[in-house]
Write a protein that holds these residues in place. Structure first.
Motif, PDB file in Angstrom:
ATOM      1  N   GLU A 115       0.851  -1.097  -0.098  1.00  0.00           N
ATOM      2  CA  GLU A 115      -0.016  -0.040  -0.018  1.00  0.00           C
ATOM      3  C   GLU A 115       0.935   1.217  -0.040  1.00  0.00           C
ATOM      4  OE1 GLU A 115      -3.494   2.156   2.710  1.00  0.00           O
ATOM      5  OE2 GLU A 115      -2.393   0.380   3.319  1.00  0.00           O
ATOM      6  N   ARG A 116       2.080   1.299   0.769  1.00  0.00           N
ATOM      7  CA  ARG A 116       2.904   2.460   0.813  1.00  0.00           C
ATOM      8  C   ARG A 116       3.507   2.608  -0.662  1.00  0.00           C
ATOM      9  NH1 ARG A 116       6.028   5.404   4.463  1.00  0.00           N
ATOM     10  NH2 ARG A 116       7.748   5.879   3.846  1.00  0.00           N
ATOM     11  N   ASN A 121       4.087   5.573  -5.603  1.00  0.00           N
ATOM     12  CA  ASN A 121       4.247   5.460  -7.019  1.00  0.00           C
ATOM     13  C   ASN A 121       3.045   6.482  -7.567  1.00  0.00           C
ATOM     14  OD1 ASN A 121       6.087   3.607  -7.339  1.00  0.00           O
ATOM     15  ND2 ASN A 121       4.590   2.020  -7.445  1.00  0.00           N
ATOM     16  N   THR A 122       1.881   6.543  -6.870  1.00  0.00           N
ATOM     17  CA  THR A 122       0.890   7.695  -7.241  1.00  0.00           C
ATOM     18  C   THR A 122       1.326   8.883  -6.956  1.00  0.00           C
ATOM     19  OG1 THR A 122      -0.804   5.947  -6.715  1.00  0.00           O
ATOM     20  CG2 THR A 122      -1.667   8.352  -6.747  1.00  0.00           C
ATOM     21  N   LEU A 128       5.468  14.166 -11.027  1.00  0.00           N
ATOM     22  CA  LEU A 128       6.054  14.323 -12.472  1.00  0.00           C
ATOM     23  C   LEU A 128       5.269  15.053 -13.289  1.00  0.00           C
ATOM     24  CD1 LEU A 128       7.188  10.622 -12.901  1.00  0.00           C
ATOM     25  CD2 LEU A 128       8.561  12.274 -12.287  1.00  0.00           C
ATOM     26  N   GLN A 129       3.735  14.768 -13.081  1.00  0.00           N
ATOM     27  CA  GLN A 129       2.968  15.815 -13.952  1.00  0.00           C
ATOM     28  C   GLN A 129       2.978  17.069 -13.814  1.00  0.00           C
ATOM     29  OE1 GLN A 129      -0.840  13.695 -12.989  1.00  0.00           O
ATOM     30  NE2 GLN A 129      -0.562  12.317 -14.630  1.00  0.00           N
ATOM     31  N   GLU A 263      10.733   2.046  -3.081  1.00  0.00           N
ATOM     32  CA  GLU A 263      10.496   3.359  -3.047  1.00  0.00           C
ATOM     33  C   GLU A 263      11.806   4.358  -3.705  1.00  0.00           C
ATOM     34  OE1 GLU A 263       9.738   3.817   0.906  1.00  0.00           O
ATOM     35  OE2 GLU A 263       9.620   6.110   0.986  1.00  0.00           O
ATOM     36  N   ARG A 264      12.826   3.839  -3.251  1.00  0.00           N
ATOM     37  CA  ARG A 264      14.124   4.468  -3.817  1.00  0.00           C
ATOM     38  C   ARG A 264      14.215   4.540  -5.414  1.00  0.00           C
ATOM     39  NH1 ARG A 264      20.301   2.919  -2.242  1.00  0.00           N
ATOM     40  NH2 ARG A 264      21.357   3.861  -4.048  1.00  0.00           N
ATOM     41  N   VAL A 265      13.642   3.353  -6.054  1.00  0.00           N
ATOM     42  CA  VAL A 265      13.439   3.563  -7.536  1.00  0.00           C
ATOM     43  C   VAL A 265      12.496   4.712  -7.881  1.00  0.00           C
ATOM     44  CG1 VAL A 265      12.834   2.205  -9.620  1.00  0.00           C
ATOM     45  CG2 VAL A 265      14.116   1.027  -8.089  1.00  0.00           C
TER      46      VAL A 265
END
Length: 533
Positions: A115-116, A121-122, A128-129, A263-265
């Protein structure tokens, strides 16, 4: 106790309704780490290990009742499931649930981690947007901080911009409820002391601090401020693109080792996109500017690759243009000026020049484009040198001259850009750099109609006819709607003649687009020999 209960695979303890142990099987004794004989005749409330809640003991205080529960017993470091059945006597069934409970906890941990990751990612996609639509570099810093620092995922976030050429960091923005930590970071940067963010910029690699309190790379003042806010780890990610580091984003977590590999990626992807956005904004500033600042730099450094080559080849090199390839390297187009060497002799070094260039460690590729007349060589270079420093800054290198001892470069930058810092960027990769001239130049804002009219005047009737016929015949589409032979048949001319006029027309079109100066005038003289296709 019934013999079947004695042999049962689960623990069974028989007591009176007051809690006195009457019988106990071997499984129960093993589970609560005692001997059967040591339990018999005792009060179960005294001998049964105490759980955190003490439910079993409480049940006998007001008279035993049937009940089932599951609790953790610290003395045993086990989870036990207890079923109490009350009849004439009391039967207490005990099962070890530790392994099952740990499996459930592992599943819960994985679900929370997933979930984290999904939330991160979201969040990264949202950032980014926002970053892609930023209008300036300050906006990028603010957007990153507001999006990342405005969640419960990260307690504190700050973004720093790299100052060229020494890599010093200047804070752009910060978010999170830790104002004193922000102040301590500012002070540390001003004093030039070590910080993981500075190391990330210098190395171009992500820097993870798993335990801030124990990492000497973090100054004492920053460690104390972070500890005061419960911040235990941080991840510093460079904002980089094509080998140039433009800054850093640093996120702080309230967990030790608080950043998973996934998370790092995600955060490193954010760093690359933000670096791309910074670079794009620099180039956009230059492209859309009504005025540009043209600077001429004199660089004295005999170790500059093209200066070394000019000295070894005994010639003067001229740079016609430079194009960033996209992977940190720059493709340069080098000529030998007027075709003569410095001593006035004929230039017979076309082949030697290419070989000399290939031998230089900063050169990764050489291709001879033209060996007769004014030789032209395509050279791909990598590493720190004045040309790559200017390109990394976002400037456009218009021309350059290289002699045996020095170089002279002409470049354009947006008028609001910090020219002093750009010159320092070049000076950071050369022994001595001098700003020879600096001039603001206004660009002519040609309309599309004016551009069309100017191009039409440059094309001959023959070139325009061939170009329009090829266009209408879908010659330029992929796949082609017509071949060169079919276009030539339409015009009732030879294929080689069609290709000749088409190529000259395309040359005029490209020249007009790039505003190339000094290009040879086009003629409508037909070729004496067929061109290739």
């Amino acid at each position: 106790m019934d013999n079947r209960l004695e042999q049962a695979p689960i623990g069974v303890i028989e007591t009176t309704t007051e809690g006195a142990v009457v019988a106990v099987n071997e499984a129960a004794a093993t589970m609560i780490e005692t001997a059967p004989g040591a339990l018999r005749g005792t009060d179960l409330r005294d001998r049964f290990p105490r759980s955190a809640a003490g439910t079993l003991r409480d049940m006998f205080e007001g008279g035993a009742v049937s009940r089932s529960f599951e609790e953790y017993y610290p003395e045993l470091d086990r989870w036990l499931a207890v079923d109490v059945q009350v009849g004439e006597t009391v039967l207490v069934y005990v099962r070890d649930r530790t392994e099952s409970h740990e499996s459930e906890q592992q599943v819960e941990r994985l679900e929370r981690r997933l979930e984290r990751i999904e939330r991160i990612n979201t969040l990264v996609v949202t950032v980014l947007q926002q970053v892609i639509g930023a209008s300036d570099r300050g906006d990028i810093g603010r957007m990153v901080c507001e999006e990342l620092g405005g969640t419960d995922l990260y307690r504190f976030v700050w973004v720093g911009e790299r100052e060229f050429p020494d890599g010093r960091l200047r804070p752009l923005a910060a978010a999170g409820d830790a104002p004193d930590l922000h102040d301590r970071i500012d002070e540390t940067l001003d004093e030039g002391q070590a910080l993981p963010e500075r190391m990330a910029v210098e190395s171009g690699e992500t820097r993870l601090v798993g335990s801030i309190a124990e990492d000497d790379a973090v100054t004492r003042a920053v460690r104390r401020a972070a500890f005061g806010h419960g911040l235990r780890s941080c991840l510093a990610v460079p904002l980089a693109y094509q080998g140039t580091v433009y800054g850093v984003v640093s996120v702080y977590s309230d967990r030790e080792e608080g950043f998973s590999e996934q998370e790092r990626v995600g955060l490193e992807t954010l760093g690359r996109i933000a670096g791309f956005a910074v670079r794009a904004l620099r180039q956009e500033d230059l492209l859309v500017a009504d005025t540009v600042t043209e600077v001429t730099l004199a660089v004295r450094d005999e170790t500059i690759p093209f200066v070394e080559v000019a000295r070894e080849a005994d010639c003067r090199l001229s740079l016609d243009g430079a194009v960033p390839r996209g992977d940190g390297t720059v493709v340069c187009y080098l000529g030998t000026g007027d075709g003569e060497s410095d001593d006035g002799g004929d230039d017979e070094d076309g082949v030697d020049l290419a070989e000399t260039l290939r031998a230089h460690p900063a050169v990764t590729g050489v291709r001879s484009i033209r060996s007769e007349g004014e030789p032209l060589v395509q050279v791909t270079v990598d590493g720190e040198m004045p040309v790559t420093a200017l390109v990394a800054w976002g400037a456009t290198v218009r021309s350059a001259e290289y002699t045996a001892e020095s170089a002279r470069l002409v470049a354009e930058a947006p008028p609001e850009d910090d020219i002093r810092r750009m010159v320092e960027a070049v000076d950071g990769v050369a022994v001595e750099t001098t700003l020879v001239s600096k001039e603001e130049r206004t660009r002519t804002a040609d309309t599309a109609e004016a551009f069309h009219d100017a191009l039409a005047e440059r094309l001959t009737d023959r070139q325009r006819t061939v170009l329009r016929t090829a266009h209408l015949s879908d010659y330029f589409t992929s796949p082609r709607g017509s071949t060169s032979e079919e276009v030539a048949d339409t015009l009732d001319i030879a294929g080689s003649t069609m290709l000749y006029h088409l190529r000259r027309a395309q040359q005029e079109l490209v020249d007009a687009f790039f505003e190339a100066d000094g290009e040879p005038a086009t003629t409508d003289e037909e070729p004496s020999a067929p061109d290739d296709h």
